[in-house]
Scaffold this active site. Structure first.
Site, PDB file in Angstrom:
ATOM      1  N   ASP A  67     -10.636   3.788   4.889  1.00  0.00           N
ATOM      2  CA  ASP A  67     -10.633   2.355   4.487  1.00  0.00           C
ATOM      3  C   ASP A  67     -12.317   2.023   4.831  1.00  0.00           C
ATOM      4  O   ASP A  67     -12.667   0.872   4.790  1.00  0.00           O
ATOM      5  CB  ASP A  67      -9.899   1.529   5.397  1.00  0.00           C
ATOM      6  CG  ASP A  67      -9.598   0.134   5.254  1.00  0.00           C
ATOM      7  OD1 ASP A  67      -9.724  -0.331   3.950  1.00  0.00           O
ATOM      8  OD2 ASP A  67      -9.212  -0.714   5.897  1.00  0.00           O
ATOM      9  N   LYS A  92       0.862  -1.104   0.061  1.00  0.00           N
ATOM     10  CA  LYS A  92       0.072   0.080  -0.081  1.00  0.00           C
ATOM     11  C   LYS A  92       0.874   1.244  -0.058  1.00  0.00           C
ATOM     12  O   LYS A  92       0.594   2.054  -0.653  1.00  0.00           O
ATOM     13  CB  LYS A  92      -0.921  -0.027   1.244  1.00  0.00           C
ATOM     14  CG  LYS A  92      -2.108  -1.065   1.233  1.00  0.00           C
ATOM     15  CD  LYS A  92      -2.750  -1.237   2.440  1.00  0.00           C
ATOM     16  CE  LYS A  92      -3.945  -2.186   2.120  1.00  0.00           C
ATOM     17  NZ  LYS A  92      -4.474  -2.518   3.512  1.00  0.00           N
ATOM     18  N   GLN A 133      -4.203  -1.528   9.796  1.00  0.00           N
ATOM     19  CA  GLN A 133      -4.118  -2.861   9.195  1.00  0.00           C
ATOM     20  C   GLN A 133      -4.705  -4.128  10.204  1.00  0.00           C
ATOM     21  O   GLN A 133      -4.516  -3.835  11.597  1.00  0.00           O
ATOM     22  CB  GLN A 133      -2.694  -3.042   9.039  1.00  0.00           C
ATOM     23  CG  GLN A 133      -2.427  -4.547   8.363  1.00  0.00           C
ATOM     24  CD  GLN A 133      -3.225  -4.572   7.031  1.00  0.00           C
ATOM     25  OE1 GLN A 133      -3.308  -3.583   6.191  1.00  0.00           O
ATOM     26  NE2 GLN A 133      -3.491  -5.995   6.514  1.00  0.00           N
TER      27      GLN A 133
END
Length: 282
Positions: free
Chosen positions: A122, A55, A99
């Site tokens: 996200d 990413k 994450q």
């Protein structure tokens, strides 16, 4: 029956990232500020480390600055929440990615909710799920958002179709179903307690496999001509769908890898530039 056409997520994601890079460059030129995505990783799970690094690399290629915060595996929920609140308050950070997984000792929901909604690129907070469900401005969960972009790119109109989502996680299965519902699909959620899963899946015009069990969905479960979206990713580059048998019955199908995965990252980067644009009033 002819084999299904592959839904090329890699090619579509490349086009989205190229457009995102142009928008990021324009924003930087107009405001003097580069969009910034902060990534937070707890522990050193090899798969998570690799994913975060990917990413970061994609962010740089798209003209997005990257700030990485790496915390030890023993980090408490309180400390993680504090880190996320600091990033949320930092005007130089426009998007935040936490994450996951993070370890069983961490309250994952409390951590997600420490992310300011305007930086939740996200799409993991309560606020993001609510705005997505009500069709209001906000951020979608990245994988479901990428799935919808794939359907659009291949002219799959969910309206009036029977869609079956196998999986009910808060950041994949549930939001995928809500986005399909918003497009007038008739949505059924399946899960570990669904009776006769195969029979339910066989009724679907659109199948979204998002349960995290390798090759759970077999070709015999697929209605001839159905569209199959495999959002599963298991060790060995294996999806939740038995690709070799499903490809013989579906009309369109995503490969693993190269289908949903690239679209997830492309959506994340696109939403980061969206977030920066809003925060900079540009």
């Amino acid at each position: 029956m002819t084999q299904a056409r592959l839904m090329d997520g890699t090619a579509l994601a490349r086009r989205i990232v190229e457009d995102t890079a142009r928008r990021a460059a324009d924003l930087t030129a107009r405001t003097g500020t580069t969009p910034c995505l902060a990534t937070v990783l707890v522990g050193a799970d090899p798969a998570s480390v690799t994913y975060v690094r990917m990413k970061q690399n994609r962010s740089r290629k798209a003209g997005i600055a990257s700030r990485h915060v790496e915390l030890p595996a023993a980090t408490t929920t309180e400390d993680l929440v504090g880190t996320l609140e600091e990033l949320s308050a930092d005007p130089a950070v426009h998007g935040i990615l936490l994450q996951h997984p993070m370890g069983a000792h961490i309250d994952e929901r409390a951590a997600f909710e420490a992310i300011a909604p305007e930086k939740d690129v996200d799409g993991v907070t309560f606020a993001s799920f609510a705005t997505m469900s009500f069709g209001l401005p906000g951020f979608v969960s990245c994988t479901p958002g990428g799935i919808m972009r794939l359907l659009d790119a291949y002219d799959v109109d969910p309206s009036g179709k029977r869609a079956v989502v196998v999986g009910r996680s808060a950041i994949l299965g549930k939001p995928a179903g809500m986005l399909l519902l918003a497009r007038d699909a008739t949505v059924t959620y399946c899960h570990s307690r669904t009776t006769d899963l195969s029979a339910v899946v066989r009724e679907a015009d659109i199948v979204v496999a998002a349960v995290g069990r390798p090759q759970l969905i077999k070709g015999q479960d697929i209605k001839p001509g159905a569209v199959v979206i495999d959002a599963g990713y298991n060790p060995g580059n294996i999806g939740d769908v038995d690709f070799d048998s499903a490809v013989e019955r579906a009309s369109l199908i995503t490969p693993v890898p190269g289908g949903v995965g690239p679209m997830t990252i492309a959506t994340l980067l696109e939403q980061t530039v969206d977030a920066a644009t809003r925060q900079l009033g540009a």
